[in-house]
Design an enzyme around this catalytic site. Structure first.
Site, short mmCIF file in Angstrom:
data_model
loop_
_atom_site.label_atom_id
_atom_site.label_comp_id
_atom_site.label_asym_id
_atom_site.label_seq_id
_atom_site.Cartn_x
_atom_site.Cartn_y
_atom_site.Cartn_z
CE LYS A 1 -20.33 28.69 40.15
NZ LYS A 1 -20.80 27.69 41.10
CG ASP B 1 -20.14 26.55 37.14
OD1 ASP B 1 -20.93 26.97 36.36
OD2 ASP B 1 -20.33 26.11 38.20
CG ASP C 1 -16.51 23.97 38.36
OD1 ASP C 1 -16.35 23.14 39.47
OD2 ASP C 1 -17.61 23.90 37.74
CE LYS D 1 -18.11 20.61 37.50
NZ LYS D 1 -18.45 21.36 39.02
NE ARG E 1 -25.30 18.03 40.53
CZ ARG E 1 -25.74 18.19 42.10
NH1 ARG E 1 -26.91 17.68 42.38
NH2 ARG E 1 -24.96 18.91 42.80
CD GLU F 1 -21.57 23.30 36.53
OE1 GLU F 1 -20.53 22.98 37.06
OE2 GLU F 1 -22.51 23.73 37.40
CG ASP G 1 -23.95 27.12 40.08
OD1 ASP G 1 -22.99 26.79 39.06
OD2 ASP G 1 -23.98 27.57 41.12
#
Length: 523
Positions: free
Chosen positions: A303, A296, A316, A291, A380, A378, A376
């Site tokens: 968030k 993010d 992230d 990933k 995946r 995201e 959020d």
């Protein structure tokens, strides 16, 4: 590199290489700055009169210091507990100083790779504190069974323990340590080769740490792609790089990945490195997918609130750091008989008028449609297209790594990553690799009945199924984008990606991935 937001540019780094040597030397005759002895609580047992050590190595060192070692270590209240250390300057030894490091009670866990890596990190700490240039390490009670793996873990701990990321500080210190002799772990080409392997993996871990630690205003998707391309050019005898831009990703119908990237002013880049041995047949093809969210924000589901950790969302891309750190190490080690694809869908998850909205329906490159019920979730969405792409490379096995869910952190804490796979053999392979690397994994259930939570009224699926079993439903989502012909594992490393105490990325995953690739090679 173009000017970043805030005009921040990292200082250049040149990691000093440590010269490791495995020796069978008399510890009382070793000459250098610091002789470090790893000591268990049992090793400090004294004879009936209370003045002499029963342990042969400590007894010999004590004799050469005319009993001062026993006396001073007692005065310093050194009991061999884990984390204890003391450095003494005593007459009678060839070394300038002697250091004692506590290993705790003697047990199976005290001779594990993780325990030896911790010892190595402690050696690095005392060598920095004493500004030692040459160090030797010996165990008071030598480990007779797993000398090779113990020496390797010890060397890894020393290299990683010395690492301090000073690239974003106006002043940074360089460690003085130049050479380490590892005594009592055997000598000769086999152990020297293992020490070289440990160094190669450790510098891969350090590369991973530096990627994670780089702030998002510096490490954009473009810069992450540049760093990946540098790995390929450094090891151009065995690596090729293919970096796809946004238009090329559109041609491959990567609608899921590009939807996440849509809000950012920084364009996405899809990274694909290929390792092929320069000679010999390839018997296995693997893919490592990471990933690569360089930042993010959460998107429109921004968030917010305590514990959201938005200020840490530079990490992230920890999965991609593990994948690229492994690529660097594999470029050095060059395992035969295995082809490895390193794949990262790099982008940012931001907020703008062009961004993905809650309720949007997006289409992945395998044709499956996804209703976005949370922007959020995201990671995946980017991994979906990366996994489809990986399967199209003709690989037999895929391992993906991602800082995917807070749910996995709640379940397993910050030291253990969760693994998900429908394949028992692959689970055994990767767990065995992690036991050698000292990284902690725990197999979690892929509970198929939970897929009911991922059903959508208007698309093939939603992208998140709510709080219950959140890390399991995330893994089940990823499974929809993997060919049934391919063995696949998902590693949720949201917990161990970051060391809060050190305020630093850990480089988690690199060592296990390299070990797993080695297992699948013909070496």
């Amino acid at each position: 590199m173009a000017h970043s937001l805030g005009l921040t540019k990292p200082n250049s780094t040149d990691h000093p290489k440590i010269s490791f040597a495995a020796k069978d030397t008399d510890v009382t005759e070793w000459k250098g700055d610091l002789l470090v002895v790893g000591v268990t609580e049992q090793d400090l047992t004294k004879k009936d009169d209370g003045s002499k050590f029963e342990n042969p190595i400590l007894s010999k060192l004590d004799a050469h210091t005319s009993g001062l070692l026993a006396l001073v270590s007692s005065e310093e209240d050194f009991t061999g507990k884990p984390g204890q250390s003391t450095v003494l300057r005593l007459p009678g030894l060839a070394s300038k100083r002697i250091g004692l490091i506590g290993l705790g009670k003697q047990s199976a866990s005290s001779s594990s790779p993780a325990a030896f890596q911790s010892l190595g990190e402690a050696v690095a700490t005392v060598s920095k504190a004493s500004q030692s240039s040459s160090v030797a390490v010996v165990l008071a009670s030598p480990d007779s069974e797993s000398k090779l793996s113990s020496a390797s873990a010890l060397a890894s701990g020393i290299v990683l323990g010395l690492f301090e990321d000073g690239r974003y500080k106006s002043e940074s210190k360089k460690p003085s340590l130049k050479s380490v002799d590892i005594i009592g772990f055997g000598a000769g080409p086999e152990v020297e080769k293992k020490l070289k392997y440990a160094e190669d993996v450790s510098y891969g871990v350090i590369f991973g740490r530096e990627l994670i630690n780089s702030p998002a205003n510096v490490l954009t998707p473009a810069v992450l792609a540049e760093e990946a391309a540098k790995v390929a050019s450094t090891y151009s005898d065995v690596f090729t790089a293919n970096i796809l831009n946004e238009e090329q990703c559109k041609e491959l119908k990567m609608g899921s990945y590009l939807a996440v990237a849509a809000a950012s002013a920084n364009p996405p880049f899809f990274i694909h490195l290929v390792y092929k041995p320069s000679s010999g047949d390839v018997k296995t093809k693997l893919a490592l997918v990471g990933k690569g969210l360089t930042f993010d924000s959460g998107g429109y589901n921004i968030k917010t609130g305590p514990g959201c950790s938005i200020e840490l969302m530079k990490f992230d891309m920890g999965g991609s750091a593990a994948v690229l750190g492994a690529a660097k190490a594999i470029g050095e080690i060059k395992p035969p008989g295995v082809e490895v694809h390193f794949i990262v869908a790099a982008c940012e998850n931001m907020i703008s008028g062009t961004g993905m909205r809650p309720g949007d329906v997006i289409t992945a490159s395998n044709g499956k449609t996804i209703e976005v019920n949370n922007t959020d979730a995201e990671g995946r969405l980017t991994l979906a297209d990366a996994l489809v792409y990986a399967c199209n490379q003709g690989v037999e096995k895929i391992v993906d790594l991602a800082t995917l869910t807070g749910a996995c952190v709640i379940a397993l804490g910050t030291s253990v990553a969760g693994i998900y796979t429908p394949n028992d053999e692959l689970a055994k392979e990767v767990i065995a690799a992690s036991e050698k690397s000292g990284e902690k994994l725990w197999r979690m259930p892929l509970e198929e009945s939970y897929w009911e939570m991922m059903k959508s009224g208007c698309a093939d699926m939603v992208n998140t199924g709510g709080r219950a079993g959140g890390s399991i439903t995330a893994a089940l989502f990823l499974k929809q984008f993997v060919s049934e012909k391919v063995q696949w594992m998902h590693i949720d490393m949201a917990g161990p990606v970051w060391n809060e105490k050190k305020k630093s990325g850990t480089g988690f995953g690199v060592a296990t991935l390299v070990e797993w690739v080695q297992t699948n090679s013909s070496s």
